[in-house]
Design an enzyme around this catalytic site. Structure first.
Site, PDB file in Angstrom:
ATOM      1  N   LYS A 241       0.871  -1.175   0.000  1.00  0.00           N
ATOM      2  CA  LYS A 241       0.000   0.000   0.000  1.00  0.00           C
ATOM      3  C   LYS A 241       0.908   1.225   0.000  1.00  0.00           C
ATOM      4  O   LYS A 241       1.640   1.464   0.953  1.00  0.00           O
ATOM      5  CB  LYS A 241      -0.909   0.006   1.229  1.00  0.00           C
ATOM      6  CG  LYS A 241      -1.858   1.189   1.243  1.00  0.00           C
ATOM      7  CD  LYS A 241      -2.852   1.062   2.382  1.00  0.00           C
ATOM      8  CE  LYS A 241      -3.995   2.051   2.237  1.00  0.00           C
ATOM      9  NZ  LYS A 241      -3.549   3.445   2.238  1.00  0.00           N
ATOM     10  N   ARG A 246      -3.229   8.972  -5.396  1.00  0.00           N
ATOM     11  CA  ARG A 246      -3.962   8.090  -6.297  1.00  0.00           C
ATOM     12  C   ARG A 246      -4.234   8.832  -7.594  1.00  0.00           C
ATOM     13  O   ARG A 246      -4.658   9.995  -7.566  1.00  0.00           O
ATOM     14  CB  ARG A 246      -5.286   7.708  -5.624  1.00  0.00           C
ATOM     15  CG  ARG A 246      -6.167   6.785  -6.439  1.00  0.00           C
ATOM     16  CD  ARG A 246      -5.780   5.359  -6.213  1.00  0.00           C
ATOM     17  NE  ARG A 246      -6.656   4.414  -6.882  1.00  0.00           N
ATOM     18  CZ  ARG A 246      -7.705   3.853  -6.321  1.00  0.00           C
ATOM     19  NH1 ARG A 246      -8.040   4.157  -5.081  1.00  0.00           N
ATOM     20  NH2 ARG A 246      -8.417   2.969  -6.986  1.00  0.00           N
TER      21      ARG A 246
HETATM   22  P1  AMP Z   1      -6.957   5.014   2.382  1.00  0.00           P
HETATM   23  O1  AMP Z   1      -6.565   6.322   1.761  1.00  0.00           O
HETATM   24  O2  AMP Z   1      -6.212   4.687   3.623  1.00  0.00           O
HETATM   25  O3  AMP Z   1      -8.452   4.835   2.447  1.00  0.00           O
HETATM   26  O4  AMP Z   1      -6.489   3.879   1.382  1.00  0.00           O
HETATM   27  C1  AMP Z   1      -6.944   3.811   0.083  1.00  0.00           C
HETATM   28  C2  AMP Z   1      -5.894   4.362  -0.830  1.00  0.00           C
HETATM   29  O5  AMP Z   1      -4.746   3.551  -0.841  1.00  0.00           O
HETATM   30  C3  AMP Z   1      -6.288   4.361  -2.263  1.00  0.00           C
HETATM   31  O6  AMP Z   1      -7.089   5.442  -2.606  1.00  0.00           O
HETATM   32  C4  AMP Z   1      -4.964   4.437  -2.978  1.00  0.00           C
HETATM   33  O7  AMP Z   1      -4.610   5.796  -3.160  1.00  0.00           O
HETATM   34  C5  AMP Z   1      -3.999   3.879  -2.004  1.00  0.00           C
HETATM   35  N1  AMP Z   1      -3.250   2.719  -2.481  1.00  0.00           N
HETATM   36  C6  AMP Z   1      -1.947   2.566  -2.231  1.00  0.00           C
HETATM   37  N2  AMP Z   1      -1.482   1.438  -2.739  1.00  0.00           N
HETATM   38  C7  AMP Z   1      -2.516   0.823  -3.365  1.00  0.00           C
HETATM   39  C8  AMP Z   1      -2.651  -0.404  -4.082  1.00  0.00           C
HETATM   40  N3  AMP Z   1      -1.626  -1.244  -4.256  1.00  0.00           N
HETATM   41  N4  AMP Z   1      -3.890  -0.721  -4.572  1.00  0.00           N
HETATM   42  C9  AMP Z   1      -4.939   0.117  -4.390  1.00  0.00           C
HETATM   43  N5  AMP Z   1      -4.867   1.287  -3.721  1.00  0.00           N
HETATM   44  C10 AMP Z   1      -3.666   1.648  -3.206  1.00  0.00           C
END
Ligand code: AMP
Length: 597
Positions: A241, A246
């Site tokens: 992650k 994004r």
């Molecule tokens: P959060 O912002 O904590 O809700 O996590 C979701 C975000 O993780 C997504 O919007 C992406 O920007 C990010 N992200 C980072 N790595 C990945 C990945 N390998 N696959 C999908 N999303 C990812």
């Protein structure tokens, strides 16, 4: 347009969702397809379709000058009217009501005439020509019609159409499933087109258009590794992650666009990624994350922050904060279309109504419903120019795991690569735009924690007035055996804990310096944070970004707290940690898990 404006007025006049929907549905059902296309586009609050990149850039000064001239009022009239409502459309209507010879509402321009006028204003070269075209339109409008013409032009419709309501109304008007209307709208990025397809019972013929953002699929949070396995096991797909931005990357011919999670065009902020994507030989859409990236390493989010919101970054900024695009999904793909010269913006004229429709790329296949395993296979087949080879792309690090231990290990490995945690995905899942689907789970923990000792306290403000809720904490400098401060944070303690600690600190105050009390260095706290930076704000020479006191460590003695050497090591690891490249080199394979270098 007068009829449309009256409808808008009625929709604005009720707060009841069901009433808004049925008002809209009944209206839309009466329209022939040409009018329907325009009416629905305008109801989306836009002069042109969402996927149409044209924009009408009429400024306040132009609008004010035209309105004053038509109404014969002084230049400041619009400003004064605007003060009444803080709504430009209403202000324009208020001033135009003062016209000595107002046009008869029954002679207001038709919807198509308004659409044509919008296209003319947009295409005008120079402010004077745009103002002329705008004046010619407004001249024919009664005040109510003018109000809505201006609201649409400025993108501020404000009639209480929350997301999905228009979709529901189109579905109701033509008795089609709302999901089908929503899907057509998403693929085409064109409310007018979706409405016409609904009218003609051709929703399943909606074709994907590129160069307008699709909504992003989001992840649901997972408690821990066991939760992940219970929900997606027995064997799960695990990606790093990344903590970046994004972004959806669209390519069509030689045009490349990047869209942020809130659906804004951010291409201008990352010209090097746009340039790197330009020569590729396919049309389609990638989903991924933009990261600051140098010498094979992911750099902290803090570094990337220097690039946020900065359009046209200078060569120096681009060199200081180099970026890469880590792709993790492929949402559409097809052969590269040649050129985009069918019009300035990749649009061609759709019939003689003066409207433009975004170009469809018929050969581009949407992959939203295709399982992730297949999307990933096709993503890997694109052979994006890798960072390792001087390009700007990488693929997300992908491995599999089938036990709690394996997941925990993956988590630690992702952290060693300085990524935030794990994204766990169901390889059979489709891409669910705009939804926190259960196909993706995210697993993250606080970056790291430090055990520190509290050396000072202060009373908080507001609700926390009189409570010692603000802690200054320190680590041990082993070379001098001194305690050196590293940060200050409001405690995340419960009210009961806080009250108890307040009494304790009051009894153990060594020195009072204004509001600040120096206290016996006895209480150990665990502090979480996002980033460690060098800083001379504190005695340690380091500062923490977003420090949070996670808990009291009553059982720990101050002799056991973290040392300055630990902090230095953590800083080094997080800043320039383990040798690692996102995966551009070691291409991850979904079937045979690739181990990181
Ligand atoms: P959060 O912002 O904590 O809700 O996590 C979701 C975000 O993780 C997504 O919007 C992406 O920007 C990010 N992200 C980072 N790595 C990945 C990945 N390998 N696959 C999908 N999303 C990812």
């Amino acid at each position: 347009m007068r009829g449309w404006s009256e409808l808008a007025e009625r929709v604005a006049g009720t707060t009841r969702t069901s009433e808004k929907t049925s008002l809209l549905a009944r209206y839309l059902a009466t329209l022939p397809s040409g009018d329907l296309r325009v009416a629905a586009t305008f109801l989306a609050g836009r002069p042109f379709a969402e996927s149409d990149q044209r924009a009408v850039g009429l400024g306040w000064a132009t609008i004010a000058a035209v309105v004053s001239r038509l109404a014969g009022t002084p230049a400041g009239a619009l400003g004064a009217a605007y003060d009444h409502s803080s709504d430009l459309g209403m202000a324009v209507a208020e001033v135009l009501a003062l016209r000595p010879d107002p046009p008869d509402p029954s002679h207001s321009p038709s919807l198509e005439e308004v659409a044509e006028a919008f296209a003319e204003i947009e295409a005008a070269t120079g402010k004077a020509a745009a103002a002329g075209a705008f004046a010619a339109l407004l001249e024919r409008c009664d005040p109510l019609t003018a109000k809505y013409v201006v609201k649409i032009l400025t993108g501020e419709l404000r009639i209480g159409l929350r997301e999905g309501l228009l979709e529901a109304a189109v579905a109701e008007a033509f008795e089609r499933p709302q999901a089908a209307v929503g899907m057509a709208l998403m693929l085409t990025g064109d409310t007018g087109e979706a409405a016409v397809l609904a009218l003609e019972d051709r929703l399943d013929e909606a074709r994907l258009r590129l160069l307008h953002p699709l909504k992003f699929m989001l992840a649901s949070p997972a408690e821990d590794a066991a939760d992940v396995l219970a929900r997606l096991g027995p064997t799960v797909w695990v990606e790093d992650k990344y903590d970046g931005i994004r972004a959806q990357l669209h390519r069509r011919g030689s045009e490349v666009r990047l869209y942020s999670r809130d659906l804004h065009d951010i291409s201008g902020q990352f010209p090097e990624i746009v340039e790197a994507a330009r020569p590729l030989d396919w049309d389609g859409i990638l989903d991924g994350e933009i990261l600051a990236f140098a010498a094979g390493h992911v750099l902290p989010f803090l570094t990337l922050q220097a690039r946020l919101g900065r359009k046209d970054p200078s060569v120096r900024v681009q060199a200081e904060v180099p970026v890469a695009y880590v792709a993790f999904d492929l949402l559409a793909i097809g052969p590269r279309s040649e050129g985009t010269d069918d019009s300035r913006n990749g649009h061609h004229s759709a019939g003689g109504n003066g409207l433009y429709a975004a170009s469809v790329s018929p050969a581009v296949e949407p992959l939203l419903g295709v399982p992730l395993v297949e999307r990933r296979r096709r993503l890997e087949a694109l052979s994006l120019p890798a960072v390792a080879a001087g390009g700007r792309f990488a693929l997300s690090h992908l491995v599999t795991a089938d036990s709690v231990e394996a997941l925990d290990r993956r988590f630690e490995e992702a952290r060693a690569r300085r990524n935030e945690g794990l994204m766990v995905k169901d390889p059979q899942s489709g891409y669910a735009p705009g939804r926190r689907g259960l196909g993706w789970l995210k697993l993250k923990r606080a970056l790291a924690t430090l055990d520190c000792v509290v050396v000072g306290v202060e009373a908080g403000h507001g609700k926390r007035h009189g409570v010692l809720s603000d802690y200054t904490f320190a680590v041990r400098d082993e070379s001098s055996e001194r305690l050196v401060t590293i940060g200050k944070a409001y405690t995340g303690l419960t009210d009961v804990e806080l009250a108890e600690m307040t009494r304790w600190f009051e009894a153990h105050t060594v020195r009072q310096l204004g509001r600040f009390r120096q206290v016996d260095p006895v209480v150990v706290v665990e502090v979480a944070f996002d980033v460690i930076q060098r800083s001379n704000r504190h005695q340690s020479g380091f500062a923490l970004r977003f420090p949070r006191i996670v808990r009291l460590r009553i059982e720990k003695s101050p002799t056991e707290i973290d040392t300055l050497a630990n902090v230095e090591r953590l800083h080094r690891d997080l800043q320039f940690g383990a040798e690692y490249l996102v995966t551009a080199d070691a291409k991850a394979s979904p079937t045979g898990p690739a181990e990181s270098a």
